[in-house]
Scaffold this motif. Structure first.
Motif, PDB file in Angstrom:
ATOM      1  N   ARG A  22       0.840  -1.150  -0.137  1.00 28.89           N
ATOM      2  CA  ARG A  22      -0.163  -0.094   0.062  1.00 28.89           C
ATOM      3  C   ARG A  22       0.591   1.141   0.036  1.00 28.89           C
ATOM      4  N   ASP A 324      -4.644   5.406   4.580  1.00 23.38           N
ATOM      5  CA  ASP A 324      -5.770   4.543   5.159  1.00 23.38           C
ATOM      6  C   ASP A 324      -5.785   4.362   6.551  1.00 23.38           C
ATOM      7  N   GLY A 327      -8.023   1.530   7.389  1.00 20.87           N
ATOM      8  CA  GLY A 327      -7.630   0.506   7.025  1.00 20.87           C
ATOM      9  C   GLY A 327      -6.568  -0.482   7.733  1.00 20.87           C
ATOM     10  N   ASP A 328      -5.590   0.536   8.241  1.00 20.56           N
ATOM     11  CA  ASP A 328      -4.366  -0.043   9.084  1.00 20.56           C
ATOM     12  C   ASP A 328      -5.219  -0.532  10.527  1.00 20.56           C
TER      13      ASP A 328
END
Length: 518
Positions: A22, A324, A327-328
């Motif tokens: 990412r 993000d 998301g992490d």
């Protein structure tokens, strides 16, 4: 100036994209490659020097020997393999007391001393395991005449840090855990001292002419695993600001830099309450950054995820400047659940870090609401570890939450404990007889093997006594039931001898021709 390496990680396509994929290429210092190979995840690296020239480095090339393992950051040992050997017991003595004008004083052989045992002792002054491998206790002294017993061997105490889990290397069974300072665990029992002939004197046999050998001490390999004991564990993705938060809240001085995987070993720090609050300090543990797939060995996560199991409370540090953050957050929680479902049930406090940056501060309220929705609770607090903004408020909230967490019962160990150096029960079930080949029999069992090892085969009286032991344990009955014949080879531990149904004296008499005619 520091030389950097740009690592291009080859990650297979999957729904759960890794942190490296990412964020693109991951930059790490060259000295991290020179310190340890196990964290290199690709076959080729591109090294960017200070002059911006590029060179290819093959990780299979030999590295300088003087550059491996000398970085202080890597000198952290949380796993160890240890050999422990207890001392053997001393041999008994065969002696008879003789003094002037005092005839027939009888046997006076003393007993041998006990062998030293090996213990593990919990010491709160240690924070990692020892590098030493072999630990042996001393043997017991042999018995002497005039009924003098031998001196016992000295016990060996090995210091280990709190949170050490001990397992048997051969079976993998759990032996126990050392959690509190001063806890002691015996891992190898010293051998019993052999009895002298004075101990075998009876009204029927007033002058025995045999003694016992000392019992061999226990010897085994152990696996030690350290799980740090801390009240609060700091988790999150690499470069989220965990070390900065630890330095802002405590007097710890971890390594802080602006690249991922700055922390490569766990760091501990103690938060002290203000002067008006004399009690209620907390121990914080900074765990190296986690990546997606950490439970499978990606990154540094698997090597240190077990340290979080001891923490009563987790602080999830989220990098607000990430592409993000939500998301992490979800990726790290997924790794915790995949590694151990118990970690997923731990209470968490979510910290949105780096609000000192303008774009993070402007979007802090929206990110906090999104993190609260993803976490399923409202324990979300925006902070700036670099400027210490909201750090004191965070510590006070953690302290209050920790008090309620400590009231909950600690989880019990579901795995059964392995019992060491315990003798088998008396009776036939404690010994087994196996036919190895025609005329050869193997007898196994802790009691019969110890009896064979402690028998002094130089004395015929000791041989007769061992035959009575076989009869008492049911071994003779099993041999006769399995069809053992006179003259067959019997193997017990390290001892081999011929099998006869009669006693040793009767066998010698029969072989010499002195027997009754039927």
């Amino acid at each position: 100036e520091m030389e950097w390496l740009v690592v291009f990680a080859a990650v297979p396509a999957s729904p759960q994209a890794s942190y490296a994929s990412r964020t693109g290429a991951c930059m790490i210092p060259r000295h991290m490659l020179l310190c340890s190979r196990r964290y290199v995840r690709c076959s080729t690296m591109c090294a960017v020097n200070n002059d911006l020239s590029t060179e290819l480095i093959d990780v299979n090339d030999e590295l300088p020997a003087d550059s491996i393992g000398h970085e202080p950051d890597w000198l952290f040992f949380d796993r160890a393999r240890m050999f422990v050997g207890a001392g053997d017991g001393g041999n008994g003595c065969v002696a008879f007391r003789r003094e002037k004008d005092k005839p027939k004083m009888g046997p006076s052989g003393g007993n041998g001393g006990l062998g030293g045992s090996v213990y593990l002792r919990c010491d709160e002054g240690l924070n990692m395991l020892k590098q030493e491998v072999h630990f042996r206790a001393t043997h017991g002294q042999n018995g002497m005449g005039k009924a003098r017993h031998g001196q016992s061997g000295e016990d060996m105490y090995v210091r280990v840090p709190p949170g050490t889990v001990v397992r048997d290397d051969e079976s993998g069974g759990l032996i126990g855990e050392l959690l509190q300072n001063g806890d002691v665990m015996r891992v190898a029992r010293g051998g019993r001292g052999g009895r002298g002939n004075a101990a075998f004197k009876t009204a029927r046999d007033t002058s025995p002419r045999f003694s016992e050998k000392g019992e061999p001490g226990a010897k085994r390999w152990l696996q030690l695993e350290l799980k740090l004991l801390a009240d609060i564990g700091l988790v999150g993705c690499p470069n989220a600001g965990k070390s900065t938060l630890l330095a802002a809240a405590t007097n710890a001085r971890p390594k802080i830099a602006d690249y991922p995987f700055t922390t490569i070993t766990p760091n501990l720090g103690v938060w002290r309450p203000p002067a008006e609050q004399s009690e209620g300090g907390m121990v914080l543990a900074d765990i190296p950054g986690l990546l997606e797939g950490a439970h499978e060995g990606i990154g540094l996560g698997r090597a240190f995820l077990r340290h979080i199991e001891r923490c009563r409370l987790l602080v999830h540090v989220v990098d607000g400047s990430s592409l993000d953050p939500v998301g992490d957050f979800e990726a790290v929680n997924t790794e915790l659940e995949l590694f151990s479902p118990f970690l997923a049930d731990k209470s968490q406090v979510v910290v949105l870090n780096k609000i000192d940056l303008p774009h993070v501060r402007d979007n802090a309220r929206h990110l906090a609401a999104a993190l609260a929705a993803a976490a399923g609770h409202k324990r979300v607090l925006p902070i700036s570890a670099a400027s210490r903004q909201n750090v004191p408020q965070l510590m006070q909230r953690l302290r209050a939450l920790l008090v309620s967490t400590k009231l909950r019962p600690a989880p019990t160990v579901a795995e059964p404990l392995l019992v060491l150096d315990e003798e088998a029960s008396l009776g036939p079930e404690g010994c087994t007889v196996t036919e190895v080949s025609q005329g050869e029999w193997l007898i196994s069992g802790s009691r019969i093997e110890k009896a064979a090892a402690m028998t002094n085969w130089d004395y015929h009286e000791a041989q007769e006594r061992f035959q009575r032991i076989m009869l008492a344990l049911g071994v003779s009955e099993q041999l006769e039931r399995h069809g053992a014949q006179n003259g067959d080879l019997i193997m017990v531990g390290d001892v081999d001898f011929k099998y006869y149904k009669e006693t040793a004296m009767a066998v010698r008499a029969r072989l010499a021709g002195f027997f009754d005619q039927e």
